[in-house]
Design a protein around this motif. Sequence first.
Motif, PDB file in Angstrom:
ATOM      1  N   VAL A  55     -25.948  -5.514  17.647  1.00  0.00           N
ATOM      2  CA  VAL A  55     -24.979  -5.300  16.572  1.00  0.00           C
ATOM      3  C   VAL A  55     -24.640  -3.818  16.469  1.00  0.00           C
ATOM      4  CG1 VAL A  55     -26.711  -4.955  14.762  1.00  0.00           C
ATOM      5  CG2 VAL A  55     -24.493  -5.922  14.187  1.00  0.00           C
ATOM      6  N   SER A 112     -22.700   0.925  12.992  1.00  0.00           N
ATOM      7  CA  SER A 112     -21.831   1.241  11.861  1.00  0.00           C
ATOM      8  C   SER A 112     -21.635   0.070  10.916  1.00  0.00           C
ATOM      9  CB  SER A 112     -20.469   1.712  12.377  1.00  0.00           C
ATOM     10  OG  SER A 112     -19.854   0.714  13.182  1.00  0.00           O
ATOM     11  N   SER A 113     -22.274  -1.066  11.171  1.00  0.00           N
ATOM     12  CA  SER A 113     -22.107  -2.251  10.340  1.00  0.00           C
ATOM     13  C   SER A 113     -22.911  -2.113   9.057  1.00  0.00           C
ATOM     14  CB  SER A 113     -22.551  -3.504  11.105  1.00  0.00           C
ATOM     15  OG  SER A 113     -21.827  -3.653  12.306  1.00  0.00           O
ATOM     16  N   SER A 134     -14.934  -3.978   6.846  1.00  0.00           N
ATOM     17  CA  SER A 134     -15.216  -3.289   5.577  1.00  0.00           C
ATOM     18  C   SER A 134     -14.078  -2.357   5.190  1.00  0.00           C
ATOM     19  CB  SER A 134     -16.529  -2.518   5.692  1.00  0.00           C
ATOM     20  OG  SER A 134     -16.447  -1.519   6.699  1.00  0.00           O
ATOM     21  N   LYS A 182     -20.399 -16.142  13.963  1.00  0.00           N
ATOM     22  CA  LYS A 182     -19.475 -15.001  13.918  1.00  0.00           C
ATOM     23  C   LYS A 182     -18.130 -15.493  13.404  1.00  0.00           C
ATOM     24  CE  LYS A 182     -19.673 -11.884  17.080  1.00  0.00           C
ATOM     25  NZ  LYS A 182     -19.985 -10.708  16.206  1.00  0.00           N
ATOM     26  N   VAL A 194     -23.699  -9.712   7.940  1.00  0.00           N
ATOM     27  CA  VAL A 194     -23.391  -8.454   8.614  1.00  0.00           C
ATOM     28  C   VAL A 194     -21.882  -8.276   8.623  1.00  0.00           C
ATOM     29  CG1 VAL A 194     -23.639  -7.101  10.720  1.00  0.00           C
ATOM     30  CG2 VAL A 194     -25.451  -8.690  10.038  1.00  0.00           C
ATOM     31  N   VAL A 195     -21.414  -7.167   8.042  1.00  0.00           N
ATOM     32  CA  VAL A 195     -19.989  -6.850   7.971  1.00  0.00           C
ATOM     33  C   VAL A 195     -19.742  -5.643   8.861  1.00  0.00           C
ATOM     34  CG1 VAL A 195     -18.068  -6.255   6.461  1.00  0.00           C
ATOM     35  CG2 VAL A 195     -19.912  -7.724   5.612  1.00  0.00           C
ATOM     36  N   ASP A 196     -18.887  -5.789   9.862  1.00  0.00           N
ATOM     37  CA  ASP A 196     -18.621  -4.646  10.736  1.00  0.00           C
ATOM     38  C   ASP A 196     -17.692  -3.652  10.037  1.00  0.00           C
ATOM     39  OD1 ASP A 196     -16.201  -5.916  10.819  1.00  0.00           O
ATOM     40  OD2 ASP A 196     -16.053  -6.004  13.002  1.00  0.00           O
ATOM     41  N   SER A 197     -17.644  -2.440  10.588  1.00  0.00           N
ATOM     42  CA  SER A 197     -16.882  -1.364   9.952  1.00  0.00           C
ATOM     43  C   SER A 197     -15.397  -1.682   9.880  1.00  0.00           C
ATOM     44  CB  SER A 197     -17.104  -0.059  10.718  1.00  0.00           C
ATOM     45  OG  SER A 197     -16.676  -0.194  12.071  1.00  0.00           O
ATOM     46  N   ASP A 255     -20.651 -11.655  10.261  1.00  0.00           N
ATOM     47  CA  ASP A 255     -21.685 -12.471  10.898  1.00  0.00           C
ATOM     48  C   ASP A 255     -22.647 -13.002   9.845  1.00  0.00           C
ATOM     49  OD1 ASP A 255     -20.463 -11.719  13.196  1.00  0.00           O
ATOM     50  OD2 ASP A 255     -22.051 -10.367  13.886  1.00  0.00           O
TER      51      ASP A 255
END
Length: 386
Positions: A131, A134-135, A158, A238, A152-155, A251
């Motif tokens: 992963v 930066s998440s 966000s 995902k 899990v939130v990716d950049s 995720d």
Amino acid sequence: MQDENDTTEGAEHHEAAAEAQHEATSAHAAQKEAPESMGSNVLGGHVLDQSEIDSLLGHSFAGFPVREESGMERVIKAGFVAYERLPMLEIVFDRLVRILSSTLRSFTNDNVEITIESIRSMRFGDYMNAVPSSSLFAVFKAVQWENYGLVVVDSSLSYSVIDTLMGGLRGSGHAGVAGRPHTAIERSLIEKLITLTLNDLSIAFSPVSTISLAFERLEISARFAAIARASNAVVTAKLHIDMEDRNGNLDLVIPYATLEPVRDQLSQQFMGERFGRDSIWEDHLVSEILETDVQVSAVFEEKTVALSELLGLQPGMRITFPHQRGTPIHVRLQSGQTPLFEGRLGKLHGKAAVKIERRLVPSDSQHHNDAHAPTPPSSGRPESKA
């Protein structure tokens, strides 16, 4: 005389030029053959090829030999492990997509499209190593199941949500700065997004089980978001979220240990599929067993005798038992070596009968709790004949 002298000098001149040209050709040929003669003198006139050079030098310039791994080593180092498939969990995620799409449209006041890119089973450590750093990692707790999960939130997602909620310009994508930590206001907006996602996931699980998913904390480092051991199995889903010109990934990471309380329900192929006991088959089996013929023996008394005494028996001899005249004769009913009932010997309609007084097999009505519970007294009539 002068002409003859000129002819003689011309002939001599041509002969000298021919000799000079011959010497030059000989010298060039000797120079060309010199390296070949030097190479031919090595090791008795044999030219070495690459394989002979490697053999002579002991493969000094070759790489290390590749060691053949055993089957057990391949199993231990395998990156993919086949886990139990949970068909109902895929249906839960499909319901989540439909519910969350409507929720995010109201939350962002934008056109939101959500698709499931993949649903995989893998090791928790393998996922955390892959992963992006930066998440954002949101830890949540499944209250009724008493375990944890991860969102899990990716950049990209966000900053897209932040731009949308804060009135960012359309058509320019997200304006996030790589490497910049999120501010307190931005983190509160992401927490709101995660809370809505967890509420919708709880609703998606409602046909399977009633569950409350509570948001606990938001982490920016994967080290502080460890909810399971690195070798533990997890299910990862995902979700790709599109908001017109903005998009990102979210995720869901749920350990198999968290899903263990509802594993039987999630293993169903369709809603309402029955597992475990099949009452129809059990009733049929019981009815067939009750129609089976069983040989029952009535044992009055037993006595142990020596083999020599048994072999010495003759016609007319008697074996005495310690029974007194006038006392009731106790009988044990058994099938093979399995004791069934105990009772007293009597007579009914001119035939020998046994009145059952005690049950030696567990009763179905008592769920096998009391194997020696006495049966209620009868009305005086024997219940079994032998």
